[in-house]
Scaffold this active site. Structure first.
Site, PDB file in Angstrom:
ATOM      1  N   LEU A   7       0.853  -1.188   0.000  1.00 50.85           N
ATOM      2  CA  LEU A   7       0.000   0.000   0.000  1.00 50.85           C
ATOM      3  C   LEU A   7       0.887   1.235   0.000  1.00 50.85           C
ATOM      4  CD1 LEU A   7      -2.737   1.318   0.100  1.00 50.85           C
ATOM      5  CD2 LEU A   7      -2.871   0.812   2.537  1.00 50.85           C
ATOM      6  N   GLY A   8       0.965   1.892  -1.170  1.00 50.38           N
ATOM      7  CA  GLY A   8       1.816   3.060  -1.317  1.00 50.38           C
ATOM      8  C   GLY A   8       1.043   4.351  -1.178  1.00 50.38           C
ATOM      9  N   GLN A  11      -1.105   3.957  -4.862  1.00 46.19           N
ATOM     10  CA  GLN A  11      -1.542   2.695  -5.440  1.00 46.19           C
ATOM     11  C   GLN A  11      -1.477   1.549  -4.435  1.00 46.19           C
ATOM     12  OE1 GLN A  11       0.965   2.100  -8.932  1.00 46.19           O
ATOM     13  NE2 GLN A  11      -0.641   2.893 -10.251  1.00 46.19           N
ATOM     14  N   LEU A  12      -2.228   0.505  -4.743  1.00 46.11           N
ATOM     15  CA  LEU A  12      -2.159  -0.762  -4.022  1.00 46.11           C
ATOM     16  C   LEU A  12      -1.703  -1.822  -5.014  1.00 46.11           C
ATOM     17  CD1 LEU A  12      -2.872  -2.494  -1.436  1.00 46.11           C
ATOM     18  CD2 LEU A  12      -5.086  -2.909  -2.554  1.00 46.11           C
ATOM     19  N   VAL A 102       9.190   1.549   5.468  1.00 43.09           N
ATOM     20  CA  VAL A 102       9.100   0.121   5.193  1.00 43.09           C
ATOM     21  C   VAL A 102       9.120  -0.156   3.699  1.00 43.09           C
ATOM     22  CG1 VAL A 102       6.557   0.090   5.218  1.00 43.09           C
ATOM     23  CG2 VAL A 102       7.842  -1.991   5.782  1.00 43.09           C
ATOM     24  N   ASP A 103       8.626   0.781   2.882  1.00 39.80           N
ATOM     25  CA  ASP A 103       8.669   0.592   1.432  1.00 39.80           C
ATOM     26  C   ASP A 103      10.104   0.579   0.927  1.00 39.80           C
ATOM     27  OD1 ASP A 103       8.855   3.300   2.183  1.00 39.80           O
ATOM     28  OD2 ASP A 103       7.962   4.014   0.313  1.00 39.80           O
TER      29      ASP A 103
END
Length: 248
Positions: A7-8, A11-12, A102-103
């Site tokens: 989950l950005g 976008q997902l 975390v991304d």
């Protein structure tokens, strides 16, 4: 089956692992979370996963909405992954590792999977992030506005109108001859030059040559103005999540 969701900011993305086989399912906009349509969009209607994992940099409201749909549809609670001080043989470069996105952490793990080479990772999303890894250690990175944020900033803080960027730009040379081309090309070259210069400086400072990996929705727009070859991996963060779970 295992299901992974990234989950950005806009976008997902989703992927699955079934009988050891990884499959990237694609991406949807945030609207599909609030409506619950992402289940159908990813063809997950008939699936019964044993676990669902989420990597999120989105606001808590979206996390809650995603969690609610997952609970209702799959009858289980998703596990939200977090940055760790080390994982999969990679050491996080932040002293306060919990402040490292975390991304970015998952992208690093995905990029460095199976490689011992110095790695330069570019994620061209809403924000553009850069991270570098040498000898399995994250040595740091940068965060700057992405292409969309740069262009939005020009619209909000100058007399440029949104309509001026909607018009199709026609160019017969390097420089633009209309407003749309000026903004689109100018911001593209800003980020491209930044990445090219940064990589040159980094290789001079470290004395190492880097393998370059790119991801994010705007990366393919940037790729033509980058000097070094980049390997584009659309689902890099999801692949990093896969590495985390397989390391447990």
């Amino acid at each position: 089956m295992l299901i992974f969701f990234e989950l950005g900011n806009s976008q997902l993305k989703a992927a699955t692992i079934l009988k050891g086989n990884y499959q990237f399912l694609g991406s949807v906009r945030h609207d599909a979370i609030l409506s619950g349509e992402f289940i159908e969009s990813f063809n997950l209607n008939e699936q019964n996963p044993t676990a669902v994992y989420v990597s999120s940099v989105a606001p808590s409201q979206l996390n809650a909405a995603l969690t609610e749909v997952i609970q209702q549809h799959f009858k289980l609670y998703p596990t939200f992954l977090a940055t760790q001080p080390s994982c999969c043989g990679i050491e996080c470069g932040y002293e306060k590792f919990d402040q490292f996105g975390v991304d970015r952490w998952m992208a690093i793990l995905g990029a460095c999977s199976g490689s011992n080479k110095p790695t330069f990772i570019v994620d061209a999303g809403t924000a553009l992030t850069v991270d570098a890894v040498i000898d399995k250690k994250h040595i740091g990175g940068f965060i700057v506005p992405g292409l969309g944020l740069m262009r939005d900033s020009l619209l909000k803080n100058t007399a440029l109108s949104e309509q001026s960027l909607v018009l199709q730009s026609v160019q017969d040379g390097l420089l633009a001859k209309d407003t749309a081309g000026g903004v689109m090309g100018g911001t593209l070259y800003m980020l491209g030059s930044y990445l090219n210069s940064l990589l040159v400086d980094l290789e001079l400072e470290t004395g190492r040559k880097f393998d370059c990996i790119g991801t994010g929705g705007d990366f393919l727009s940037l790729k033509p103005v980058l000097d070094k070859p980049y390997n584009y991996v659309e689902d890099l963060t999801l692949r990093g999540m896969k590495e985390v779970i397989e390391s447990l």
